[in-house]
Design an enzyme around this catalytic site. Structure first.
Site, PDB file in Angstrom:
ATOM      1  N   LEU A 109       1.340  -3.653  12.471  1.00 16.59           N
ATOM      2  CA  LEU A 109       0.337  -4.588  11.984  1.00 16.59           C
ATOM      3  C   LEU A 109      -0.999  -3.903  11.692  1.00 16.59           C
ATOM      4  O   LEU A 109      -1.052  -2.719  11.419  1.00 16.59           O
ATOM      5  CB  LEU A 109       0.196  -5.730  12.994  1.00 16.59           C
ATOM      6  CG  LEU A 109       1.524  -6.412  13.380  1.00 16.59           C
ATOM      7  CD1 LEU A 109       1.305  -7.492  14.432  1.00 16.59           C
ATOM      8  CD2 LEU A 109       2.224  -6.989  12.154  1.00 16.59           C
TER       9      LEU A 109
ATOM     10  N   ASN B 116       0.804  -1.229   0.000  1.00 13.10           N
ATOM     11  CA  ASN B 116       0.000   0.000   0.000  1.00 13.10           C
ATOM     12  C   ASN B 116       0.837   1.279   0.000  1.00 13.10           C
ATOM     13  O   ASN B 116       0.361   2.327  -0.428  1.00 13.10           O
ATOM     14  CB  ASN B 116      -1.011   0.005   1.158  1.00 13.10           C
ATOM     15  CG  ASN B 116      -0.376  -0.196   2.506  1.00 13.10           C
ATOM     16  OD1 ASN B 116       0.779  -0.594   2.626  1.00 13.10           O
ATOM     17  ND2 ASN B 116      -1.134   0.084   3.557  1.00 13.10           N
TER      18      ASN B 116
ATOM     19  N   ARG C 109      -7.330   8.901   2.218  1.00 17.25           N
ATOM     20  CA  ARG C 109      -5.905   8.862   1.899  1.00 17.25           C
ATOM     21  C   ARG C 109      -5.542   7.453   1.475  1.00 17.25           C
ATOM     22  O   ARG C 109      -5.865   6.473   2.133  1.00 17.25           O
ATOM     23  CB  ARG C 109      -5.094   9.287   3.128  1.00 17.25           C
ATOM     24  CG  ARG C 109      -3.599   9.380   2.905  1.00 17.25           C
ATOM     25  CD  ARG C 109      -2.968  10.113   4.081  1.00 17.25           C
ATOM     26  NE  ARG C 109      -1.509  10.151   3.993  1.00 17.25           N
ATOM     27  CZ  ARG C 109      -0.703   9.423   4.773  1.00 17.25           C
ATOM     28  NH1 ARG C 109      -1.211   8.634   5.704  1.00 17.25           N
ATOM     29  NH2 ARG C 109       0.597   9.503   4.649  1.00 17.25           N
TER      30      ARG C 109
ATOM     31  N   CYS D  93      -3.592   0.957   7.103  1.00 18.65           N
ATOM     32  CA  CYS D  93      -3.928   0.486   8.453  1.00 18.65           C
ATOM     33  C   CYS D  93      -4.362   1.649   9.334  1.00 18.65           C
ATOM     34  O   CYS D  93      -4.971   1.440  10.381  1.00 18.65           O
ATOM     35  CB  CYS D  93      -2.754  -0.256   9.066  1.00 18.65           C
ATOM     36  SG  CYS D  93      -1.207   0.674   9.007  1.00 18.65           S
TER      37      CYS D  93
ATOM     38  N   LYS E 254      12.472  -7.237   1.504  1.00 21.59           N
ATOM     39  CA  LYS E 254      11.585  -8.037   0.671  1.00 21.59           C
ATOM     40  C   LYS E 254      10.326  -7.203   0.422  1.00 21.59           C
ATOM     41  O   LYS E 254       9.447  -7.133   1.283  1.00 21.59           O
ATOM     42  CB  LYS E 254      11.267  -9.367   1.370  1.00 21.59           C
ATOM     43  CG  LYS E 254      10.659 -10.428   0.452  1.00 21.59           C
ATOM     44  CD  LYS E 254       9.255 -10.094   0.107  1.00 21.59           C
ATOM     45  CE  LYS E 254       8.672 -10.953  -0.978  1.00 21.59           C
ATOM     46  NZ  LYS E 254       7.375 -10.384  -1.433  1.00 21.59           N
TER      47      LYS E 254
ATOM     48  N   GLY F  95       2.413  -5.019   7.823  1.00 15.98           N
ATOM     49  CA  GLY F  95       1.420  -5.822   7.116  1.00 15.98           C
ATOM     50  C   GLY F  95       0.336  -6.292   8.058  1.00 15.98           C
ATOM     51  O   GLY F  95       0.113  -5.705   9.123  1.00 15.98           O
TER      52      GLY F  95
ATOM     53  N   GLU G  28       8.122   3.083  14.681  1.00 19.09           N
ATOM     54  CA  GLU G  28       8.876   3.540  13.523  1.00 19.09           C
ATOM     55  C   GLU G  28       8.793   5.062  13.464  1.00 19.09           C
ATOM     56  O   GLU G  28       7.759   5.649  13.785  1.00 19.09           O
ATOM     57  CB  GLU G  28       8.313   2.933  12.238  1.00 19.09           C
ATOM     58  CG  GLU G  28       8.494   1.418  12.184  1.00 19.09           C
ATOM     59  CD  GLU G  28       8.094   0.824  10.847  1.00 19.09           C
ATOM     60  OE1 GLU G  28       8.846  -0.024  10.336  1.00 19.09           O
ATOM     61  OE2 GLU G  28       7.021   1.189  10.326  1.00 19.09           O
TER      62      GLU G  28
ATOM     63  N   GLU H  12     -10.835  -4.651   8.924  1.00 19.44           N
ATOM     64  CA  GLU H  12     -10.414  -3.522   8.104  1.00 19.44           C
ATOM     65  C   GLU H  12     -11.105  -3.548   6.743  1.00 19.44           C
ATOM     66  O   GLU H  12     -11.045  -4.553   6.036  1.00 19.44           O
ATOM     67  CB  GLU H  12      -8.905  -3.552   7.892  1.00 19.44           C
ATOM     68  CG  GLU H  12      -8.091  -3.185   9.110  1.00 19.44           C
ATOM     69  CD  GLU H  12      -6.609  -3.112   8.803  1.00 19.44           C
ATOM     70  OE1 GLU H  12      -6.068  -2.002   8.703  1.00 19.44           O
ATOM     71  OE2 GLU H  12      -5.977  -4.173   8.672  1.00 19.44           O
TER      72      GLU H  12
END
Length: 476
Positions: free
Chosen positions: A250, A150, A277, A283, A173, A227, A457, A380
């Site tokens: 997540l 995404n 957005r 997420c 990856k 993810g 992060e 979701e």
């Protein structure tokens, strides 16, 4: 050069078995490129290259590492249009959205160029023993980065930049739906001065086997994943075997609460940001929208009008606001959510039906009167569907907002700052937007509670995810 191969040790490789897979344009369903598919042998080569490169990189001064990251920011900023176009082609998001992502992605290089010189330690005097306590932060080791489709650029730079700032080498990856943007970043990093082997890119159709193989190599010390929670659980099981340092961003099920005293213009603007957005394929997207009964009718009308003003089409057209979803599976899941909600009593205010023809398009949709039993309330949506519910009691809406296994982000709209902050503190979420529909910022610690992840992060914390704290006890 057409960069579609594996990037290992500073060079391009067709892969151990020479297998490839196609990357589709979700707006046209046409093949954009054929990309090399990595095998475990390629992973071993990448780990060897990363191990070799990290020895020199970790020994460099923080300022030397900082200058390379700063150069990466400068180069990427000069090429935002190119990266935005590539993001649109492989992901589908509209040009404006893609430019926003490219700008956001580049900013991580600048932010962590500044953080690279701030891995501050500590020297203090132990009160009981009299010894000196010396604390320092050291590079944790090789890091395996697994990114989603995404945000093809930003989810990569949000991991690469802090890892390099900390002194680590990485193997990334990228998602097989959108590997081209990350591959295209590698020549830029070379130009910025990133040593060969420090960053390696392994697109692959055998993600599970490839990543599991790397997580069982003793040279790997960090795994960073963005993810779904389901995949995150699997990676955590694999990471447990060698007790790796995990950073997991997540899934989410974000509530957005509009109180009766909210500035409705601001609330609608914020809801459009939080919901639309990236077409809602995030997420952080507002998934459950709770509107006070007294303003529900007015808010619904305004939101519906705003949604109606969005143009749907191929994102390469600058006039388009809403591009396609990533694939047919995602589009069909969104359709199922809407059908389920309507069958259970929800009302369609606008949209509500997938568009016919080529491309995975679903129109901006507003559902009112969505019941608690609707599937979209508990999972979701990952699409451009605003699911509205009403409330009258503050305690009740806080309970409903917290009633989920996820805890990534929530949004609150009210003119009463005292109430707003009180509600924010009681929401069990790692992040809260107060009168804002956008919370992501390279300077802020992004992450959630409960089953929305581990670690952070961005911010100063983002670099520490790639470092180990060492304590030395000394006397002098």
């Amino acid at each position: 050069m057409d960069y579609t191969d594996l990037y290992i040790g500073g060079g391009w490789h067709a892969g151990a078995k020479g297998e490839r897979f196609d990357v589709l344009n979700p707006a046209t369903e046409e093949v954009l490129a054929s990309v090399a598919s990595a095998e475990t042998e390629d992973a071993d080569a990448a780990l060897d290259a990363a191990e070799k490169a990290m020895k020199d990189w970790a020994a460099r001064t923080p300022r030397q590492r900082s200058e390379v990251l700063r150069k990466a920011w400068e180069l990427m900023t000069a090429r935002l249009e190119d990266f935005a176009r590539l993001i649109t082609l492989e992901n589908g998001k509209a040009r404006g959205d893609a430019m926003g992502e490219a700008t956001y992605a580049a900013e991580f290089f600048r932010w962590f160029a500044e953080e690279a010189v701030r891995a501050d330690g500590l020297i203090t005097h132990a009160p009981a023993s009299g010894a000196r306590i010396i604390v320092q932060h050291k590079p944790a080791g090789l890091a395996v980065l697994v990114t989603p489709w995404n945000y093809p650029a930003a989810m990569g730079t949000r991991k690469i930049a802090p890892a390099l700032a900390a002194g680590c080498a990485v193997i990334i990856k990228p998602a097989s739906e959108t590997p081209l943007t990350m591959i295209a970043l590698m020549p830029l990093l070379e130009e910025a001065g990133v040593p060969a082997g420090l960053v390696n890119v392994l697109p692959s159709r055998r993600t599970g086997a490839l990543v599991d193989h790397m997580l069982h190599d003793p040279r790997v010390r960090v795994v960073s994943f963005t993810g779904s929670t389901a995949v995150g659980r699997k990676l955590l099981r694999s990471a447990a075997d060698l007790v790796l340092k995990p950073a997991m961003e997540l899934g989410g099920n974000a509530p957005l609460i509009v109180f009766d005293d909210a500035d409705l213009d601001l609330a609608v603007e914020g809801t459009m940001l939080a919901k639309m957005r990236n077409l809602g394929e995030a997420c952080t997207a507002a998934n459950r929208i709770y509107v006070h009964q007294d303003v529900a009718e007015d808010f619904t009308r305004r939101l519906t009008e705003a949604m109606a003003g969005l143009k749907v089409g191929d994102g390469t057209d600058p006039s388009v606001d809403v591009g396609p979803l990533i694939n047919a599976e995602t589009r069909d899941k969104v359709s199922e959510f809407v059908e389920d909600a309507v069958a259970k009593g929800a009302r369609i205010e606008i949209g509500g039906k997938a568009l016919e023809g080529k491309g995975f398009f679903y129109p901006p949709t507003v559902l009112s009167n969505v019941p608690e039993t609707a599937d979209c309330v508990h999972d979701e949506i990952f699409g451009p569907v605003a699911a509205l519910q009403t409330f009258t009691d503050q305690e009740d809406v806080i309970r409903r907002a917290n009633d989920t296994e996820y805890g990534l982000v929530a949004y609150v709209f009210t003119r009463d700052l005292q109430r707003g902050l009180q509600v924010c503190e009681r929401l069990d979420y790692g992040m809260v937007g107060l009168n804002r529909g956008l919370v992501s910022d390279p300077a802020a610690p992004f992450g959630g509670t409960k089953q929305s992840g581990l670690g952070r992060e961005g911010g100063h914390e983002g670099m520490l995810e790639f470092m180990e704290t060492q304590y030395i006890s000394a006397s002098w």
